[in-house]
Design an enzyme around this catalytic site. Sequence first.
Site, PDB file in Angstrom:
ATOM      1  CE1 TYR A   1     -98.394 -73.935  -9.375  1.00 59.80           C
ATOM      2  CE2 TYR A   1     -97.608 -75.002 -11.381  1.00 59.80           C
ATOM      3  CZ  TYR A   1     -98.620 -74.416 -10.655  1.00 59.80           C
ATOM      4  OH  TYR A   1     -99.871 -74.309 -11.207  1.00 59.80           O
TER       5      TYR A   1
ATOM      6  CD  GLU B   1    -101.327 -75.832 -13.671  1.00 65.78           C
ATOM      7  OE1 GLU B   1    -100.087 -76.059 -13.769  1.00 65.78           O
ATOM      8  OE2 GLU B   1    -101.802 -75.038 -12.846  1.00 65.78           O
TER       9      GLU B   1
ATOM     10  CE1 TYR C   1    -109.635 -59.909 -25.197  1.00 64.54           C
ATOM     11  CE2 TYR C   1    -107.757 -61.029 -26.183  1.00 64.54           C
ATOM     12  CZ  TYR C   1    -108.318 -59.901 -25.619  1.00 64.54           C
ATOM     13  OH  TYR C   1    -107.570 -58.753 -25.472  1.00 64.54           O
TER      14      TYR C   1
ATOM     15  CB  VAL D   1    -113.769 -63.732 -12.877  1.00 63.05           C
ATOM     16  CG1 VAL D   1    -113.113 -62.368 -12.732  1.00 63.05           C
ATOM     17  CG2 VAL D   1    -114.785 -63.938 -11.779  1.00 63.05           C
TER      18      VAL D   1
END
Length: 398
Positions: free
Chosen positions: A98, A140, A208, A388
């Site tokens: 970051y 995270e 996936y 998505v």
Amino acid sequence: MLSETSTATVRATLPAVGAAIGDIADLFYQKLFDAHPELLRDLFNRGNQASGTQHHALAGSIAAFATHLVEHPDTRPDVMLSRIANKHASLGVTAPQYEVVHTHLFAAIAEVLGDAVTPEVAAAWDEVYWLMANALISIENRLYAQHGVEAGDVWREWTVDSRTEETDDVATFRIAPSDGAPAPDFRPGQYVSVQVQLSDGARQIRQYSLSCAPGSTLRSFSVKRVRGEGTPDGEVSRHLHAHVREGDRLRVSAPYGDLVIEDKDAPLLLASAGIGCTPMLSMLEHLAADGHSSPVTVVHGDRSPADHALRSDHALLTGKLHDGAAHFWYETPAPGIPAQRTGTVDLTDLRIAPGTHAYLCGPLPFMRAVRSQLLTKGVAAADIHYEVFGPDLWLAQA
């Protein structure tokens, strides 16, 4: 969350920043990859970079976060942050990265906006960035802790146990940990990242969805070959289809993703199109094994029955439910397919049970259309969830 002084500055400058955010994102990635070419080679999706979709997603997320801070100062856009954090965790993103992003993003902002970036403006948008970055880092780190791994240490070697050709363009890979240790737990609907080494040495990564239910010693995921339409074919899908067979080894991440069923007792609608059926199959297998008794409406759209990957599993698993019904639409007329199921998905004649929670996965136009129909039928916006495949352009276009 945002200080009073910064809120006023961000509110005043948001239109200008928003109008230039696309240019800022383009320049940011140019600067980032010039300084760190290894990130483009081994972390970022080169296909999404070439098409510009990742640029749009970055721009959309920053603008959406800043807008939320200004318009809803006492809350945080946790749904958006969770989706981004899960994707980052599946890639092994860590806090120091970051700092790298901050350096090149703010250099791009200063270059694009020029003299408009006064010290006050820079300080306000710096506050926005670190509020977002620190929120993501915190989420995270919790995700890493849930799998009992150090931040970023998400990769394991897996061996392909078997491969099945589902359609001309879809193959299913069943994999097991190469070291013989137990496979990590996951929730139905989650995905893994798969990393492959390509012919030019790049280690490209794609996500996936797991298409199996938890509990098996094997994990399965299905890969649709991405055929370019005026652009190159998908690098990773092409490699997996052409080169990966039983006995081969893959680097696979721990499972992540937030498209998971939260209210197990609610009526459900699982809507998918194309390869978006894969997380729904995981959910269906789990629901059937768990004895789910509330209504489950399964909706799927595809080009034809032959293109509908895992079609028999889709129907079989729905049939195992106490109260399940499957409705498949195909764009191309086919023998045995009624006229009312030819074309695109249309929920007009389907009964949607009160209190239904909906889960959507497929191309963005499909999900927008289904969401609109569900809202018309009275499904609460908060109860419509989506996944998505690729950069979240729904957010970017919102």
